[in-house]
Scaffold this motif. Structure first.
Motif, PDB file in Angstrom:
ATOM      1  N   LYS A   3      51.961  33.168  43.981  1.00  0.00           N
ATOM      2  CA  LYS A   3      50.985  32.696  42.994  1.00  0.00           C
ATOM      3  C   LYS A   3      50.983  31.178  42.945  1.00  0.00           C
ATOM      4  CE  LYS A   3      49.349  35.640  39.549  1.00  0.00           C
ATOM      5  NZ  LYS A   3      49.739  37.026  39.466  1.00  0.00           N
ATOM      6  N   GLU A   4      49.873  30.620  42.480  1.00  0.00           N
ATOM      7  CA  GLU A   4      49.811  29.161  42.392  1.00  0.00           C
ATOM      8  C   GLU A   4      49.742  28.701  40.937  1.00  0.00           C
ATOM      9  OE1 GLU A   4      46.616  27.661  44.781  1.00  0.00           O
ATOM     10  OE2 GLU A   4      47.565  28.335  46.627  1.00  0.00           O
ATOM     11  N   PHE A   5      50.377  27.577  40.675  1.00  0.00           N
ATOM     12  CA  PHE A   5      50.347  27.021  39.325  1.00  0.00           C
ATOM     13  C   PHE A   5      50.113  25.520  39.391  1.00  0.00           C
ATOM     14  CE2 PHE A   5      52.631  30.939  38.818  1.00  0.00           C
ATOM     15  CZ  PHE A   5      52.119  31.425  37.627  1.00  0.00           C
ATOM     16  N   GLU A  20      54.672  32.441  32.520  1.00  0.00           N
ATOM     17  CA  GLU A  20      53.595  33.391  32.768  1.00  0.00           C
ATOM     18  C   GLU A  20      54.063  34.652  33.491  1.00  0.00           C
ATOM     19  OE1 GLU A  20      49.288  33.055  34.835  1.00  0.00           O
ATOM     20  OE2 GLU A  20      49.942  31.482  33.444  1.00  0.00           O
ATOM     21  N   ARG A  50      53.137  26.378  44.650  1.00  0.00           N
ATOM     22  CA  ARG A  50      52.971  27.792  45.002  1.00  0.00           C
ATOM     23  C   ARG A  50      54.329  28.467  44.846  1.00  0.00           C
ATOM     24  NH1 ARG A  50      50.559  28.497  50.630  1.00  0.00           N
ATOM     25  NH2 ARG A  50      48.598  27.957  49.612  1.00  0.00           N
ATOM     26  N   TYR A 160      47.057  32.280  53.835  1.00  0.00           N
ATOM     27  CA  TYR A 160      47.165  31.046  53.049  1.00  0.00           C
ATOM     28  C   TYR A 160      46.791  29.834  53.868  1.00  0.00           C
ATOM     29  CZ  TYR A 160      49.071  33.184  48.912  1.00  0.00           C
ATOM     30  OH  TYR A 160      49.211  33.926  47.790  1.00  0.00           O
ATOM     31  N   THR A 188      44.053  40.603  48.064  1.00  0.00           N
ATOM     32  CA  THR A 188      44.876  40.431  46.871  1.00  0.00           C
ATOM     33  C   THR A 188      45.580  39.087  46.884  1.00  0.00           C
ATOM     34  OG1 THR A 188      45.477  42.684  47.460  1.00  0.00           O
ATOM     35  CG2 THR A 188      46.288  41.885  45.372  1.00  0.00           C
ATOM     36  N   ASN A 191      43.151  36.320  46.115  1.00  0.00           N
ATOM     37  CA  ASN A 191      42.404  36.516  44.879  1.00  0.00           C
ATOM     38  C   ASN A 191      42.729  35.436  43.850  1.00  0.00           C
ATOM     39  OD1 ASN A 191      40.645  37.821  43.199  1.00  0.00           O
ATOM     40  ND2 ASN A 191      42.197  39.211  42.391  1.00  0.00           N
ATOM     41  N   ASP A 192      43.993  35.002  43.848  1.00  0.00           N
ATOM     42  CA  ASP A 192      44.451  34.046  42.840  1.00  0.00           C
ATOM     43  C   ASP A 192      44.137  32.608  43.207  1.00  0.00           C
ATOM     44  OD1 ASP A 192      45.489  36.166  41.517  1.00  0.00           O
ATOM     45  OD2 ASP A 192      47.465  35.966  42.441  1.00  0.00           O
ATOM     46  N   ILE A 193      43.627  32.402  44.388  1.00  0.00           N
ATOM     47  CA  ILE A 193      43.413  31.028  44.821  1.00  0.00           C
ATOM     48  C   ILE A 193      42.020  30.577  44.451  1.00  0.00           C
ATOM     49  CG2 ILE A 193      43.294  29.514  46.824  1.00  0.00           C
ATOM     50  CD1 ILE A 193      45.634  30.846  47.930  1.00  0.00           C
ATOM     51  N   ILE A 194      41.988  29.476  43.742  1.00  0.00           N
ATOM     52  CA  ILE A 194      40.710  28.965  43.263  1.00  0.00           C
ATOM     53  C   ILE A 194      39.947  28.392  44.452  1.00  0.00           C
ATOM     54  CG2 ILE A 194      39.886  27.841  41.141  1.00  0.00           C
ATOM     55  CD1 ILE A 194      42.882  26.700  41.052  1.00  0.00           C
ATOM     56  N   GLU A 197      36.727  32.514  48.403  1.00  0.00           N
ATOM     57  CA  GLU A 197      36.519  33.941  48.181  1.00  0.00           C
ATOM     58  C   GLU A 197      36.605  34.671  49.516  1.00  0.00           C
ATOM     59  OE1 GLU A 197      32.761  34.762  46.441  1.00  0.00           O
ATOM     60  OE2 GLU A 197      31.624  33.694  47.962  1.00  0.00           O
TER      61      GLU A 197
END
Lengths: 220, 77
Positions: A3-5, A20, A50, A160, A188, A191-194, A197
Motif C-alpha cells: 500500500k502507499e501512504f 490505518e 510504499r 508497480y 488489486t 487499485n490503491d495507486i492514484i 487505472e
C-alpha cells in the motif's frame, strides 16, 4: 500486501500506515517513493512511501494426509510424476478454507514447473478435475520450490514498475497476457495507486492488462 | 512410459475406465499416441475449449523432453 501512504515527512507517513492498517512497525517494510520536492518555496513538501506488509509465513512443516481425499490426491500427483519419469515426493504444505496446498519435492523441479509454470499449471488442472470427482467443494494448489509465491511477487513488482512508468510518461502500457488469477492480482495491487487505472483487453482466458494514466493534474 | 501415463490420466478422468484404450504408433522421430474412450466420456478427456486435452499434451511433452522424443496425442472419436 502493498500500500502507499503520504505524509509531510517519512515518519508521518509511517505513522499513518501504522494507524490505518492496524499493524506494528516491524510488520512491514518501507520503501520511499518520492522524498518530496526540495524546491518550490510555497509548495507543501510531502513524502510518499510504499509499505510492504510481511505475510505470515506458511507453515513449512509437512502435514500427513488426514483423510481419504488428501491421500488419493497426493498419491495421484505422485503417480503422474513417476510415470512422467520424474519421481518426486508430494507433501501437503497447507490447508486453507476449501483449498489444500501440495508441494512437490524433486530433483527435476525445473522441468516439473516448466516455462512460465506451464507444466505445473497443466498438472494442477488435471489434479483439480480428478479432485472434483472425489469432492467438488475442494480445490488443490500445486507448487514446487515456492514457485507460485515467487511468481506472484514478481508479477506485482513488474506491475508497480509499469505503473511508475505510466505515471512518469503519462502513457499507457500493455502487460503480457495473463490468466484470470494473475490479472486479478495486478488489478488489486494497482487499485490503491492514484493516477493510474487498469483494464483488461482481448478475448479468451489469457487477456492483457492495460495500465493507463488518469491523473487530472497537468503539473504535480 | 508415455503410453502408461496417458492411460493412467485418461482412466482417472472418465466414468468408464474399461473403455480407455491407448494405441502407440512409433515413428522415426515422433511417436503418436491414439487415445480412445467410451463415446460418453469424450468430453471428459477434452474439456471445455480443449483445456484438459491441452493439459494432457503439456504433461506429455514435459515427459518426452527427457528422452528428446516428440509425442503427439490424438483423441479418436
Amino acid at each position: 500486501m502493498i500500500k502507499e501512504f503520504e505524509g509531510r515527512n517519512e515518519q508521518e507517513a509511517i505513522d499513518r500506515a501504522v494507524e490505518e492498517l492496524n499493524l506494528k512497525r516491524e510488520d512491514f517494510n518501507v520503501e520511499i517513493l518520492d522524498a518530496g520536492s526540495k524546491w518550490g518555496l510555497f509548495k507543501k513538501s510531502s513524502v510518499k512511501i510504499r509499505i510492504h506488509v510481511n505475510e505470515p509465513n506458511i507453515d513449512a512443516s509437512h502435514k500427513p494426509a488426514r483423510d481419504e481425499f488428501e491421500k488419493k490426491v497426493t498419491e495421484y500427483v505422485k503417480t503422474i510424476l513417476s510415470k512422467m519419469g520424474y519421481p518426486a515426493e508430494v507433501h501437503i504444505a497447507y490447508r486453507r478454507d476449501n483449498k489444500i496446498g501440495l508441494t512437490i519435492i524433486s530433483d527435476h523441479s525445473g522441468i516439473i514447473i516448466g516455462k512460465k509454470g506451464k507444466n505445473l499449471d497443466a498438472l494442477q488442472l488435471l489434479v483439480n478435475v480428478y479432485a472434483g470427482l472425489l469432492d467438488d467443494s475442494k480445490r488443490v494448489i500445486i507448487d514446487a520450490e515456492n514457485y507460485r509465491i515467487r511468481h506472484e511477487e514478481h508479477l506485482i513488482k513488474t506491475a508497480y514498475k509499469s505503473a511508475e512508468y505510466v505515471k512518469k510518461y503519462k502513457r499507457s502500457k500493455l502487460l503480457e497476457p495473463m490468466n484470470p488469477f494473475e490479472r486479478r492480482l495486478i488489478h488489486t495491487a494497482l487499485n490503491d495507486i492514484i493516477d493510474v487505472e487498469t483494464k483488461s483487453e482481448g478475448e479468451g482466458l489469457y487477456k492483457q492488462i492495460r495500465i493507463s494514466y488518469k491523473g487530472g493534474g497537468r503539473r504535480q | 512410459m508415455e503410453k502408461d501415463l496417458v492411460e493412467y490420466i485418461a482412466k482417472s478422468l472418465v466414468d468408464d475406465p474399461s473403455g480407455v484404450d491407448v494405441n502407440m504408433i512409433v515413428g522415426e522421430k515422433s511417436t503418436i499416441l491414439e487415445l480412445k474412450v467410451s463415446p460418453d466420456d469424450i468430453g471428459k478427456v477434452i474439456g471445455k475449449q480443449g483445456r484438459i486435452a491441452k493439459a494432457i499434451r503439456t504433461i506429455l511433452s514435459a515427459s518426452a523432453t527427457k528422452s528428446g522424443k516428440r509425442i503427439v496425442l490424438e483423441i479418436l472419436d
